[in-house]
Every structure is written in C-alpha cells, then in structure tokens.
Enzyme design. Structure first.
Site, short mmCIF file in Angstrom:
data_model
loop_
_atom_site.label_atom_id
_atom_site.label_comp_id
_atom_site.label_asym_id
_atom_site.label_seq_id
_atom_site.Cartn_x
_atom_site.Cartn_y
_atom_site.Cartn_z
N ASP A 69 -87.14 -5.51 -50.06
CA ASP A 69 -86.53 -5.10 -48.78
C ASP A 69 -87.38 -4.06 -48.04
O ASP A 69 -87.64 -4.19 -46.85
CB ASP A 69 -85.06 -4.65 -48.93
CG ASP A 69 -84.80 -3.51 -49.90
OD1 ASP A 69 -85.74 -3.05 -50.58
OD2 ASP A 69 -83.63 -3.07 -49.98
N LEU A 79 -75.72 -1.40 -59.48
CA LEU A 79 -74.79 -2.24 -58.72
C LEU A 79 -74.40 -1.57 -57.41
O LEU A 79 -73.42 -1.91 -56.78
CB LEU A 79 -73.55 -2.54 -59.57
CG LEU A 79 -73.84 -3.22 -60.91
CD1 LEU A 79 -72.56 -3.41 -61.72
CD2 LEU A 79 -74.53 -4.57 -60.72
N SER A 99 -73.31 1.54 -56.43
CA SER A 99 -72.14 2.37 -56.17
C SER A 99 -72.48 3.44 -55.13
O SER A 99 -71.62 3.85 -54.34
CB SER A 99 -71.64 3.01 -57.46
OG SER A 99 -72.63 3.83 -58.04
N SER A 100 -73.73 3.87 -55.09
CA SER A 100 -74.10 4.94 -54.15
C SER A 100 -74.04 4.45 -52.71
O SER A 100 -73.45 5.12 -51.84
CB SER A 100 -75.49 5.48 -54.48
OG SER A 100 -76.44 4.46 -54.43
N ASP A 151 -78.68 -2.76 -49.69
CA ASP A 151 -77.38 -2.42 -50.28
C ASP A 151 -76.33 -2.15 -49.21
O ASP A 151 -75.18 -2.59 -49.33
CB ASP A 151 -77.53 -1.19 -51.19
CG ASP A 151 -78.53 -1.44 -52.32
OD1 ASP A 151 -78.91 -2.61 -52.53
OD2 ASP A 151 -78.93 -0.46 -52.97
P1 NG1 Z 1 -80.43 0.17 -56.42
O1 NG1 Z 1 -80.30 -0.89 -57.40
O2 NG1 Z 1 -79.11 0.51 -55.78
O3 NG1 Z 1 -81.14 1.34 -56.99
C1 NG1 Z 1 -82.57 0.10 -54.77
C2 NG1 Z 1 -82.57 0.22 -53.25
C3 NG1 Z 1 -82.62 -1.15 -52.56
C4 NG1 Z 1 -83.71 -2.03 -53.16
C5 NG1 Z 1 -83.58 -2.08 -54.69
C6 NG1 Z 1 -84.70 -2.84 -55.36
C7 NG1 Z 1 -81.37 1.99 -52.03
C8 NG1 Z 1 -80.06 2.56 -51.65
N1 NG1 Z 1 -81.36 0.91 -52.80
O4 NG1 Z 1 -81.33 -0.41 -55.18
O5 NG1 Z 1 -82.79 -0.97 -51.18
O6 NG1 Z 1 -84.98 -1.59 -52.77
O7 NG1 Z 1 -83.60 -0.75 -55.23
O8 NG1 Z 1 -84.74 -4.16 -54.92
O9 NG1 Z 1 -82.38 2.53 -51.64
#
Ligand code: NG1
Length: 374
Positions: free
Chosen positions: A18, A108, A110-111, A154
């Site tokens: 992303d 998943l 939650s943040s 997310d």
């Molecule tokens: P999570 O799994 O919530 O740590 C993070 C980034 C996403 C994406 C993924 C990897 C945030 C809030 N979330 O997700 O945008 O880059 O890692 O695909 O920055």
C-alpha cells in the site's frame, strides 16, 4: 448514548504494497472496536477502556495535540482528533467507553479500527461529515501521528468493508475500492501467533526501515523514469519482469530483495483477484504460499512462529497460508475449502496452541461490513 463501531481486517494478499502505491486485497472482520459515547459541551475527550491493561484517557482537542510517551493506546484516539480538527475545524469532545472484540497487536488492525471509531464518533457528535474516500485518506495520514509511516489499507477497509466480499483497494492513480465476493464454499481462517506485533514499539522501526529501503531501491534501480513517485509509476512504464531484470545489476542484494518483493506482490494481487472471481481455490492458495515465501525470504518480516503456523495450516489441508499484516509477530491467514476447514483448525489447536498450554485462538473470519454509528 451513541455507538460507533469499526471493524478490524485480515489482508488476504498484497502485503507491504500500500505505501508503495500498489493494491491490496483485505476483508473487514466481524470483530471490532465499539465506542459508546455522548457529546460534551467542551473540547475534552474522556474515555475509559474496558480492558484493564489500558488506563483511562483525558485530553483536549485542538490543532496540535501532544502525544503521550510510549505506546499508549490513547495516541490512536489523539491521532483521529488532531486529523479531524485540521480538516473540519473546531470540535466539541466526547466521553464514553471503548471496548474491543479484536485481539490487540495481532496484525488485525485494532489500532486503525480505534482511529476510525473515534473519528466517526467525533463527526457524529459534531454533526459534521467528510466524504468517505476523503476520510479514508485523511485517517491514513492522520495515523502517522503515532510514528509509523504506514499506508492506507487499514483505514480504507475498516470504513469501506462490504459483507460477503473482500475488497481490492487501489491507491493510485486515486483511492478506489472494488468488492470481490468470497465464494461461499471457501473458509478464511485467521490464526494469531500470540507474539504481539506492537507497532508503537520495536516493530515500528523495522517497519519504517522497510519503507525507506523500498524508496531507496526505487531510486537506485535505474528503472523508474524521472519524477516517478512510487512503484505504481514505475510499473506504468515497464512490465514486472522487465523491471526486475533491469534493476538486478543496479541494486545490492538487500535492496534487490525488497524491490523484488514489492514488484512480485503487486502482480500477485492482480492474479489473486482473478482467481477469486474464478473461484479457483488451489490457484488462490498457491498465490498465498508465494506471498509468504517472499515476505519471509525477500522482505524478512516473518518469524519462527508465523512460519510454523503457515506450515501447520498447509499440512492440515489449507490451500495456502501466509502471514497477514505487517509481520514481526501478529497473525497468519489460511484459505481452505469448507470441507477442510475443521481439519486445519484441529491441526492448529493440536500442534500450535495446545503445546503452549493455551486455548486455540484461531477462528473462521466472515467478510463483514464497514464502520458505522448508531
Ligand atoms: P498492520 O498489520 O496493522 O501493522 C501495517 C500498515 C498497513 C500495511 C501493512 C503491511 C498502518 C496503520 N498499517 O498494518 O498500511 O502497510 O502494515 O501490508 O500503517
């Protein structure tokens, strides 16, 4: 009392794409952050958390909200407050209580669900609205308040989830969400490793390092034409195969492996959307396996536990499995037929959770709708 709900998500494929301008394929979960609130007359936000590990929160909304030191949960609430204030102007506060049916720091999201729930609660309390795509983008940038240079997956899926479907989300040339139904005979299984992926602590630095490495690899590859902003621009001019061949001699081993992950993962999202539409479970599973191998070997964001969960799921009858979310702990996602799902769950229980003396944390995820206020 009003209630804001925002779901977490599981990403089926398209990991660490992303923030590089390439698509993702997540689905919203039937597990969520639930924020019960009422508007206040002043600018304060006062929230209790039903989880006793998280202390109550009390701060004033404004243009510049100071973060709390450390990995405080309240910073996700502050992030939403500051982003919205800057977008729509002065806001009255809210008070209430936050509860979660999402495991914390499990990959998943939650943040981001916390950010989304707070934002829609504040908008509701102030009788304001922001167009949906604008809000997705605003909150993605707003969440960088916590120090993670994250992408927009997310927040977009939490706001835009569609029951029964995964969503292909494109960020370039502009944000676009396209639902792709998940076949009724498929089962999406999520298995938390029980190793926390706390983005606010150590994993944050590792994540931000990947963001930098991807940018360096793009610049040094010699493939991107002048002024290319990201991998979307890069792949608008050349095929993935050509990009890899040209970049190889230009990049050192580490940067080439980061580059290869991003370019091949983007292509896997396109392929996965086709296999999902064509309901080809075996082909979809093979793409998940390839994604995991790339995240493990080229991107180096997997862990012993995640690899173990993937191995158990596949041996237990899943068509394919991979780590989901940022990695460094968190969860895996496995896809199986409805007939094989039970044997996968049993294998996970017997070989992963039971030896650790804990109840099974794996579950079957239902593709669910997006955030709402009632
Ligand atoms: P999570 O799994 O919530 O740590 C993070 C980034 C996403 C994406 C993924 C990897 C945030 C809030 N979330 O997700 O945008 O880059 O890692 O695909 O920055």
């Amino acid at each position: 009392m009003r209630v804001a709900r925002a779901p977490g998500r599981v990403n089926l494929i398209g990991e660490h794409t992303d923030y590089n301008g390439l698509p993702v394929l997540p689905m919203a979960l039937d597990r969520e952050i639930v924020l019960q609130f009422q508007p206040r007359a002043d600018r304060r936000v006062r929230l209790r958390n039903t989880d006793p590990r998280f202390p109550p929160l009390d701060f004033e909304l404004g243009e510049e909200i100071l973060p709390e030191a450390g990995g405080a949960w309240g910073n996700y609430v502050r992030a939403a407050g500051q982003a919205l204030w800057r977008e729509v102007g002065a806001l009255r506060g809210i008070e209430g209580e936050i509860a979660s049916t999402l495991p914390v720091a499990s990959g998943l999201s939650s943040s981001s669900a916390m950010v989304v729930a707070t934002a829609i609660a504040l908008l509701d309390a102030n009788e304001r609205s922001v167009p949906r795509e604008r809000l997705m983008d605003l909150l993605a940038r707003g969440e960088r308040y916590v120090g993670l240079q994250g992408g927009g997956m997310d927040q977009a899926i939490s706001l835009g989830g569609v029951a029964g479907s995964a969503l292909r989300i494109d960020f370039r040339p502009e944000l676009r969400l396209a639902p792709v139904p998940v076949p009724e005979s498929w089962r999406v299984i999520v298995a938390p490793s029980l190793v926390e992926a706390r983005k606010s602590a150590g994993a944050r630095d590792a994540y931000n390092a990947r963001v930098r490495e991807c940018r360096d690899a793009l610049e040094q590859s010699g493939v991107a034409s002048h002024g290319s902003r990201d991998y979307y621009d890069l792949l608008s001019n050349v095929s993935a195969a050509e990009a890899l061949a040209k970049a190889r001699p230009q990049l050192d081993d580490l940067l080439f492996r980061r580059f290869r992950h991003v370019v091949t993962e983007g292509a896997r999202v396109d392929a996965a959307v086709n296999e999902l539409r064509g309901q080809d479970l075996a082909a979809f599973g093979a793409l998940l396996r390839a994604s995991h191998a790339s995240l493990r070997d080229d991107y180096e964001v997997s862990s012993k536990e995640l690899n173990e969960l993937v191995g158990i799921s596949e041996a237990g009858g899943a068509a394919g499995a991979r780590l989901t979310g940022a990695g460094f702990g968190g969860s895996i996602v496995a896809v199986a037929s409805s007939e094989s799902a039970d044997s996968v769950l049993i294998a996970l229980h017997r070989e992963y959770y039971s030896p650790r003396g804990v109840p099974s944390a794996a579950f079957i995820a239902a593709p669910s709708g997006g955030a709402s206020v009632s």
